[in-house]
Write a protein that holds these residues in place. Structure first.
Motif, PDB file in Angstrom:
ATOM      1  N   ARG A   1      -3.598   6.228   1.097  1.00 28.06           N
ATOM      2  CA  ARG A   1      -3.541   6.760   2.467  1.00 28.06           C
ATOM      3  C   ARG A   1      -4.878   6.533   3.175  1.00 28.06           C
ATOM      4  N   LYS A   2      -5.946   6.738   2.447  1.00 28.99           N
ATOM      5  CA  LYS A   2      -7.278   6.513   3.007  1.00 28.99           C
ATOM      6  C   LYS A   2      -7.438   5.047   3.425  1.00 28.99           C
ATOM      7  N   LEU A   3      -6.914   4.141   2.606  1.00 28.52           N
ATOM      8  CA  LEU A   3      -7.015   2.713   2.893  1.00 28.52           C
ATOM      9  C   LEU A   3      -6.238   2.356   4.164  1.00 28.52           C
TER      10      LEU A   3
ATOM     11  N   VAL B   1       0.850  -1.199   0.000  1.00 29.69           N
ATOM     12  CA  VAL B   1       0.000   0.000   0.000  1.00 29.69           C
ATOM     13  C   VAL B   1       0.884   1.246   0.000  1.00 29.69           C
ATOM     14  N   ILE B   2       1.888   1.254   0.852  1.00 32.60           N
ATOM     15  CA  ILE B   2       2.780   2.407   0.962  1.00 32.60           C
ATOM     16  C   ILE B   2       3.628   2.576  -0.297  1.00 32.60           C
ATOM     17  N   ARG B   3       4.148   1.459  -0.812  1.00 32.32           N
ATOM     18  CA  ARG B   3       5.077   1.525  -1.950  1.00 32.32           C
ATOM     19  C   ARG B   3       4.378   1.517  -3.307  1.00 32.32           C
ATOM     20  N   ARG B   4       3.062   1.429  -3.303  1.00 34.78           N
ATOM     21  CA  ARG B   4       2.261   1.389  -4.513  1.00 34.78           C
ATOM     22  C   ARG B   4       2.641   0.177  -5.389  1.00 34.78           C
ATOM     23  N   GLU B   5       2.596  -0.993  -4.773  1.00 37.30           N
ATOM     24  CA  GLU B   5       2.930  -2.230  -5.439  1.00 37.30           C
ATOM     25  C   GLU B   5       1.710  -3.141  -5.532  1.00 37.30           C
ATOM     26  N   GLU B   6       1.862  -4.212  -6.330  1.00 37.95           N
ATOM     27  CA  GLU B   6       0.818  -5.224  -6.482  1.00 37.95           C
ATOM     28  C   GLU B   6      -0.483  -4.561  -6.951  1.00 37.95           C
ATOM     29  N   ILE B   7      -1.595  -4.972  -6.390  1.00 36.25           N
ATOM     30  CA  ILE B   7      -2.903  -4.465  -6.811  1.00 36.25           C
ATOM     31  C   ILE B   7      -3.066  -2.981  -6.495  1.00 36.25           C
ATOM     32  N   PHE B   8      -2.259  -2.474  -5.580  1.00 33.34           N
ATOM     33  CA  PHE B   8      -2.400  -1.083  -5.141  1.00 33.34           C
ATOM     34  C   PHE B   8      -1.770  -0.083  -6.100  1.00 33.34           C
TER      35      PHE B   8
END
Length: 235
Positions: A90-92, A74-81
């Motif tokens: 950030r909301k997530l 989520v933080i690194r904007r990887e995978e499905i994110f």
């Protein structure tokens, strides 16, 4: 013989322990490096159905198509994110923080400095001793439960073996279950807390990555909003 009231101990039925780790048993590619193991404790007498339902509703109601709130990606904007903007991600993560705050759980994190454990054998020994020591410190708490169930996704075979061995030595009433994070929100909570504990170390050592600094861009947000908040859940 008649038992006096104070001699009667009513045990809680079941303690669930959800485990996640940060680090690996491989060769150290950069220093400093740490291996963290987070154990999240949940007394099954205290239901979390309401908290889970609210999290599910909030996540899907906000348009997220995700089953697993995987903190690092989520933080690194990887995978499905990858398809979500920084504000969406950030909301997530705030939704997960709120979930952790609302749940009747506690946790402890074991940390091993890889300077003291350069190879698999040394790391295994250090982790086993550290986890065992933490369990012994809280034996009075564990003894109040009829059954202890340990959930781990077996992501790392070496850690799985350590967990099995240490818990089997300390408890006769323990059961082990391989669990998928997609199906257990408290495994996701363990992942979240473990990630926060690592971020605390990195922030203290002034070496947050570029993506971590971009994600927690508000001054003192990581320390005062996230780290200070989960600190209250520490066992």
């Amino acid at each position: 013989m008649t038992l006096r009231i104070r001699d009667i101990r009513v045990k809680n039925k079941e303690l669930s322990i959800f485990i996640d780790e940060s680090g690996d048993f491989g060769e150290i590619k950069e220093r400093p490096a740490y291996y963290l193991v987070t154990l999240v404790f949940h007394n099954q007498d205290n239901g979390i159905e309401e908290q889970v339902a609210k999290l599910e509703e909030s996540v899907h109601g906000s348009g997220f198509d995700v089953e697993y709130i995987h903190t690092g990606p989520v933080i690194r904007r990887e995978e499905i994110f990858f398809k979500y903007s920084i504000d969406e991600r950030r909301k997530l993560l705030y939704k997960m923080l709120n979930f952790v705050n609302k749940c009747p759980i506690s946790y402890l994190t074991v940390i091993v400095d890889r300077k003291e454990a350069a190879d698999k054998i040394a790391l295994s020994g250090k982790l086993a001793k550290a986890i065992n020591r933490s369990l012994i410190e809280h034996l009075k708490f564990f003894s109040t439960f009829e059954k202890v169930i340990v959930y781990y996704d077996n992501g790392q075979v070496e850690l799985g073996a350590i967990i099995n061995a240490v818990f089997s030595i300390q408890f006769s009433n323990v059961e082990f279950r391989k669990a998928e994070p997609q199906k257990y929100r408290l495994l996701q909570a363990a992942d979240f807390i473990c990630s926060m504990e690592l971020l605390k170390i990195k922030q203290d050592e002034n070496r947050l990555s570029k993506s971590e600094k971009q994600f927690f861009y508000k001054p003192q947000e990581l320390k005062k909003t996230f780290l200070k908040s989960i600190e209250k859940k520490k066992f």
